[in-house]
Design a protein around this motif. Sequence first.
Motif, short mmCIF file in Angstrom:
data_model
loop_
_atom_site.label_atom_id
_atom_site.label_comp_id
_atom_site.label_asym_id
_atom_site.label_seq_id
_atom_site.Cartn_x
_atom_site.Cartn_y
_atom_site.Cartn_z
N ALA A 103 0.85 -1.19 0.00
CA ALA A 103 0.00 0.00 0.00
C ALA A 103 0.88 1.24 0.00
O ALA A 103 1.92 1.28 0.67
CB ALA A 103 -0.91 0.03 1.22
N VAL A 104 0.47 2.23 -0.77
CA VAL A 104 1.12 3.53 -0.75
C VAL A 104 0.05 4.54 -0.37
O VAL A 104 -1.02 4.59 -0.97
CB VAL A 104 1.75 3.90 -2.11
N LEU A 105 0.36 5.31 0.67
CA LEU A 105 -0.60 6.28 1.20
C LEU A 105 -0.14 7.70 0.86
O LEU A 105 1.02 8.05 1.06
CB LEU A 105 -0.72 6.14 2.71
N VAL A 165 4.00 7.55 -6.20
CA VAL A 165 3.05 6.53 -5.75
C VAL A 165 3.12 5.34 -6.70
O VAL A 165 3.29 4.19 -6.27
CB VAL A 165 1.61 7.09 -5.68
N GLN A 166 3.01 5.59 -7.98
CA GLN A 166 3.01 4.52 -8.99
C GLN A 166 4.32 3.74 -8.96
O GLN A 166 4.33 2.51 -9.06
CB GLN A 166 2.77 5.12 -10.36
N ARG A 167 5.43 4.42 -8.81
CA ARG A 167 6.76 3.80 -8.82
C ARG A 167 6.95 2.84 -7.64
O ARG A 167 7.71 1.89 -7.73
CB ARG A 167 7.80 4.93 -8.77
N HIS A 168 6.25 3.09 -6.55
CA HIS A 168 6.45 2.29 -5.33
C HIS A 168 5.33 1.30 -5.04
O HIS A 168 5.37 0.58 -4.05
CB HIS A 168 6.63 3.23 -4.13
N LEU A 169 4.34 1.23 -5.90
CA LEU A 169 3.19 0.37 -5.65
C LEU A 169 3.40 -1.02 -6.26
O LEU A 169 3.71 -1.16 -7.44
CB LEU A 169 1.94 1.02 -6.25
N ALA A 170 3.24 -2.05 -5.44
CA ALA A 170 3.32 -3.43 -5.91
C ALA A 170 2.20 -3.69 -6.91
O ALA A 170 1.14 -3.04 -6.85
CB ALA A 170 3.21 -4.40 -4.73
N VAL A 221 -3.97 4.79 -1.50
CA VAL A 221 -5.03 5.60 -0.90
C VAL A 221 -4.58 7.05 -1.03
O VAL A 221 -3.52 7.43 -0.52
CB VAL A 221 -5.27 5.25 0.59
N VAL A 222 -5.37 7.83 -1.74
CA VAL A 222 -5.05 9.24 -1.97
C VAL A 222 -6.17 10.07 -1.39
O VAL A 222 -7.34 9.90 -1.76
CB VAL A 222 -4.88 9.53 -3.48
#
Length: 155
Positions: free
Chosen positions: A97-99, A120-125, A131-132
């Motif tokens: 998850a990236v918050l 966000v996109q670069r770090h999301l599995a 969640v934005v």
Amino acid sequence: MSDNWDMDIAPDGSPVELYRHLPERTEDAELIHGLLPESGSVLDLGCGTGRLAEPLARLGHRVTGIDNEPAMLASLRLATGICADAATLDLGERFDAVLLMSHLVNAADTSFVEAVLATVQRHLAGDGFAVVERYPPGWVLTCTGYTRTGEGVRY
């Protein structure tokens, strides 16, 4: 807490001492926890003093909190804090998850917002989720100032 707010302001202008006294976002943490795998990894961009990162870490998640102000990160106890710019961050790692639940995505500078969303996109599995938290454009113009006191703190 000191009445001298100048001593409680970080070099970037953030009211660190105020954030330390705000309640944790435990309800948000519970909702996110319910979506994560057991011991899932979380990247909290703009984590501040850890109002969301710390409850998620207590729930058993590996949380990495990013903020560009070291004084904010000093409040983290369970989450790992990294002082960095969310717009240029590249940890070379992906998270469940990236918050992005801070003011970062609400900035008027659209190129900055695009850069943060790329982070966000670069770090999301691949099977992860983001969640934005975003406020509608013009929202700030509808706000009115007020002061309240709670637990000895004037907000």
